[in-house]
Design a protein around this motif. Sequence first.
Motif, short mmCIF file in Angstrom:
data_model
loop_
_atom_site.label_atom_id
_atom_site.label_comp_id
_atom_site.label_asym_id
_atom_site.label_seq_id
_atom_site.Cartn_x
_atom_site.Cartn_y
_atom_site.Cartn_z
N ARG A 127 4.32 -3.32 -13.44
CA ARG A 127 5.28 -2.97 -14.50
C ARG A 127 4.58 -2.90 -15.85
NH1 ARG A 127 7.51 -6.61 -17.54
NH2 ARG A 127 7.38 -8.23 -15.94
N SER A 134 15.88 6.00 -3.61
CA SER A 134 15.06 5.08 -4.39
C SER A 134 14.85 5.63 -5.80
CB SER A 134 13.70 4.88 -3.71
OG SER A 134 12.90 6.03 -3.88
N THR A 135 14.31 4.81 -6.68
CA THR A 135 14.00 5.27 -8.04
C THR A 135 12.92 6.34 -8.02
OG1 THR A 135 12.36 3.50 -8.33
CG2 THR A 135 14.60 3.04 -9.06
N SER A 136 12.12 6.38 -6.95
CA SER A 136 11.08 7.40 -6.84
C SER A 136 11.61 8.69 -6.26
CB SER A 136 9.92 6.88 -5.97
OG SER A 136 10.38 6.56 -4.67
N ALA A 138 8.19 5.91 -11.98
CA ALA A 138 9.31 5.77 -11.04
C ALA A 138 8.87 5.06 -9.76
CB ALA A 138 9.87 7.16 -10.72
N TRP A 139 7.69 5.40 -9.25
CA TRP A 139 7.18 4.73 -8.06
C TRP A 139 6.90 3.25 -8.34
CZ3 TRP A 139 4.77 6.48 -3.17
CH2 TRP A 139 5.21 7.75 -2.78
N PRO A 175 11.60 13.35 -9.55
CA PRO A 175 12.79 12.51 -9.38
C PRO A 175 13.66 12.47 -10.62
CG PRO A 175 10.81 11.17 -9.61
CD PRO A 175 10.35 12.58 -9.45
N ALA A 176 13.07 12.78 -11.78
CA ALA A 176 13.85 12.79 -13.02
C ALA A 176 14.80 13.98 -13.10
CB ALA A 176 12.91 12.80 -14.22
N LYS A 232 8.42 1.33 -10.44
CA LYS A 232 9.70 0.63 -10.49
C LYS A 232 10.21 0.35 -9.07
CE LYS A 232 11.67 -0.68 -13.35
NZ LYS A 232 11.75 -2.06 -13.87
N HIS A 233 10.04 1.32 -8.18
CA HIS A 233 10.46 1.11 -6.79
C HIS A 233 9.65 -0.02 -6.14
CE1 HIS A 233 11.80 1.88 -2.73
NE2 HIS A 233 10.54 2.02 -2.35
#
Length: 377
Positions: free
Chosen positions: A322, A197-199, A348-349, A31-32, A351-352
């Motif tokens: 977190r 999503s962030t992921s 990332a996951w 995802p980055a 954070k989602h």
Amino acid sequence: MDFTFTEEQQAAAEAARGVFAGVAPDAVPSPALTPGAVAETYDRALWARLAEADLLSLLLDARYGGSGLDAIALCLVLRESAGVLARVPLLESSAAAAAVQAYGGQEAKADLLARAGRGELVLTVAAHGRTGHDPAEQAVTARQDGGTWVLDGVQTAVPWAYDADVTLVPAHTGTGRTLLALVPRGHEGAVLAEQFSTSGERLGELRLESARLAARDVIDTDGAWEWLRDLLATGTCALALGLGERVLRMTGEYTGKREQFGFPIATFQAVAVQAADRYIDLRAMEATLWQAAWRIASGAPGPLPAAGDVAVAKIWAAEGVRRVVQTAQHLHGGFGADVDYPLHRYHAWAKHLELSLGPAAAHEEALGDLLAAHPLA
């Protein structure tokens, strides 16, 4: 009191470990490095293996081909899935099917449940409201027009919206009641817009514009949405726990091998104390998760409604996951940001999941309201 899992629950967890054993957390683009979605759809091969192992029908009764298990069994399976970042709508489809079974009409049950249990049909839930911060049931209105219901409103960040055959949408009536509408994919008046999503997963903003549904496609039983909302939240806590446990294990393996001044950094007091704090977080997440899952599964009474136990689990899960990934990144140093190493994916996951659960302060406020309404003797 016996706090052990039943043989059936343990068997479900064991089956899940077998299915997820071959799943690689970095099987899709990072995802980055991906501007849009990491993949167009969920992991369909994994979905088929879950169906073959009867893990998509855990909560369904035998007459629908299910195992007749409970929320605890589902959370055990979700915990395993998060450890490998399994890209499947397991939580959403299972929870939605369970809600239809518990509260839906006979036609909806006959049409959806057996196929959902076999993996032939995917369900999801629009549970984040218009902005992700407002109550989901307030984002859509429902009014009757003859023999149909007419829906208007917007739900954001619907998971697997482009893949689901049916989306369960909470909506409120003019009298303040909450309904659950079963909206088929591509239904007239239902429009999707891409979100991510962030992921890196593909979400959908669902916009309903005078979407008409027959009465058979609307669940108007009191308590249906509240029960489904609590099950989704508890399942999300299970995902956070499974992810956090895997991240702490990765951190232990890394710090046990990484040396400074001739010694593994895991032997340094500052490193050990941080890891110990995160272990405590995980054990608190676990204890509060099983309390919430047990309340949902058993329907047992308590000094507070089950929503109180769910709120406590969400507080620990949102903050705990977190802290776990942040500490892991810190103890991995620059290696944790390497896109060829999976830790950044877990971050990332996490954070989602944290965003899906919502801020701990909001759950603390909800818990305070429950305590005010149900004073403890």
